[in-house]
Design an enzyme around this catalytic site. Sequence first.
Site, PDB file in Angstrom:
ATOM      1  N   SER A 251       0.837  -1.200   0.000  1.00  0.00           N
ATOM      2  CA  SER A 251       0.000   0.000   0.000  1.00  0.00           C
ATOM      3  C   SER A 251       0.868   1.244   0.000  1.00  0.00           C
ATOM      4  CB  SER A 251      -0.893   0.017   1.245  1.00  0.00           C
ATOM      5  OG  SER A 251      -0.120   0.330   2.399  1.00  0.00           O
ATOM      6  N   ASP A 252       0.310   2.346  -0.463  1.00  0.00           N
ATOM      7  CA  ASP A 252       0.945   3.632  -0.192  1.00  0.00           C
ATOM      8  C   ASP A 252       0.847   3.872   1.309  1.00  0.00           C
ATOM      9  OD1 ASP A 252       2.186   6.080  -0.462  1.00  0.00           O
ATOM     10  OD2 ASP A 252       0.945   6.724  -2.143  1.00  0.00           O
ATOM     11  N   TRP A 253       1.631   4.806   1.802  1.00  0.00           N
ATOM     12  CA  TRP A 253       1.804   4.969   3.240  1.00  0.00           C
ATOM     13  C   TRP A 253       0.524   5.472   3.906  1.00  0.00           C
ATOM     14  CZ3 TRP A 253       5.217   2.399   1.222  1.00  0.00           C
ATOM     15  CH2 TRP A 253       6.440   2.065   1.819  1.00  0.00           C
ATOM     16  N   ASN A 254      -0.068   4.602   4.720  1.00  0.00           N
ATOM     17  CA  ASN A 254      -1.312   4.874   5.453  1.00  0.00           C
ATOM     18  C   ASN A 254      -2.534   4.948   4.544  1.00  0.00           C
ATOM     19  OD1 ASN A 254      -0.153   5.131   8.169  1.00  0.00           O
ATOM     20  ND2 ASN A 254       0.806   6.979   7.360  1.00  0.00           N
TER      21      ASN A 254
END
Length: 642
Positions: free
Chosen positions: A265-268
């Site tokens: 995933s992208d961060w958060n």
Amino acid sequence: MRFANLLIGVAVCCSHAVSLTAQVKLNASNIDDVISQMTLEEKVRMLIGRGMAMGPDVKFPGTAGSTYAIPRLRIPSVYMADGPFGVRMNAQREYDSHNYYTTEFPSGITVASSWDVDVAYAIGKAIGIEIKEYGLDILLAPGVNIHRNVLCGRNHEYYSEDPVITGKIATAYINGVQSTGAGTSIKHFMANNQESNRNANDSRVSQRALREIYLKGFEIAIKESRPWTVMTAYNKLNGLYTCENVELTETILRDEWGYEGLVISDWNAGTDAVVSMKAGNDMMQPGQDRQYETILKAVQNGELSESIIDRNVKRVLEMVVKSLSFAGYNYSNEPDLKSHARLDRETAAEGMVLLRNNRDALPFGDHVKNVALYGASSYDIIPGGVGFGGTGTGRYTVSLIEGLRKAGYTVDKDMLGRYRKHLADEEKRLFPNGRPPFSLRPPARAAEMVHSTEELNNEAKNNDLAIITIGRTSGEVTDRTEAEFNLTAAETELIVSVSKAYRSVGKNIVVILNICSPIETASWKDQADAILCAWQPGEQAGNSMVDILSGKVNPSGKLPMTFPVSYGDSPSDLNFPSNYEPQGFGYGPRNDDGLKELVKDIDYTNYEEGIYVGYRYFDTFNKQVSYPFGFGLSYTTFEYEV
């Protein structure tokens, strides 16, 4: 009793023998065996990142994060770092006299403007070497989203409005990085074409446009370069977060394209870690305790099959065994930054585009000795964009002044003194409490200085040529506004007044565009004798610019994106947040405040233009442009005969 004790002793010995044989050590051929020896808790930890490397005690401060280590199974942590045009990490570390500088290479749009896969490969290889020699494993790059709109905040990181150029440049870049033994993470999958409300925006795209435009660049690069990881985007795609979209991450990516790597995933990003696991988004980064707890409980209560956990863990371990950390590479902390600086200088010049060259203004003739520099950006060159895409090391940027002086030209000293004072005054006005150490959004830039007619006439008399630099930068969580596409009144007045003063005495005016994405040029370009689109050239900016201006390098760049006459000419302009003021840090749904009504272009964006993105629209409908896709002049003259 002795017999019973003997049985107990045998049982203990057997149990000890089983435990000894059970301690397998990870290698490329025993991943399934290793998984069978992991506890459920360990498996779930492998699917959650260990947080961002921001504190003073982490191994690589300022990098993006790492994976979970299980020493008893010989599973090391794997380390990741941004960004697309240079490794992002802290240059200094606590109680450490060594400097961990990295090279700031040209931005993505600059690289794509070279139309040269060898340039992309060379830059990728150099960045891969810096990843390797600083003990890291994976570069979170390249970004290959389509330039749907000229105002997208991350256009500087991306390559083109055309998916084939995007895919081919990305392929070469990835192959360059991975030739060093480091890995890559192609991003942001999928349709992350605006930054405004990026964590909640729903990109609503037709299947045809999705396949022909937005997926195609990814498909080319993934099939031809096999990046180690694919990073899903923040936004939703047709109603589903990309990290929770099984059609995207399993059906298209794996079943149709045959991708066998890791999806992160992208961060958060995303809202439901369990759904992400089911969808084949194998790892959640940078990792949160609540995600760990949620996934663990879902397996324990039967909501999530452990077979899905095993599938995702296997993909993580397949990445781990390829890593430099797993191989125990003895990194030097001493990449060859001097050779990389030379490479930046060469490749940046390859990506610069000569848009106009009348009256033989360029290259500089022998008569040009004294140069007058106008525009705040002439004295404050922009090497690249801001946000996590930038290097953050702050090693140096070669100024335009330095580049000119090294090439033997004299810069007007009186003007230098006035601009130095002006910029200092602007710094105090804009940042009374000092500049913030880091920002995802570009900080405000100095307003243009006012020149009197008398000053301009004297400067025109005392100098051989005028250079005006127009600067624009951008970053994350916010897009540019329509006002930033257009020139300010002060910029327009500067061009007009300088042009009048210098042309009145038969001298040329050159405009340098030190920009992140196209700006308006149609209304003023006739005022300039030459226009050089230098984009964002990296740390050697001044040297690269002067290499083109002086004729040391023949310009050969071509535009990877159309310059429209006006904002509003492209159909995507009707469905883009061109004047949105971002709220907060930019993370999280905008409607957390309880709003029920979704706002067009903020909470959702309709890609109503379909496949008519960039030149596909302008060419198909015969729409006038200021500079077309693929345009670029040269100092060489060509003649065709039939």
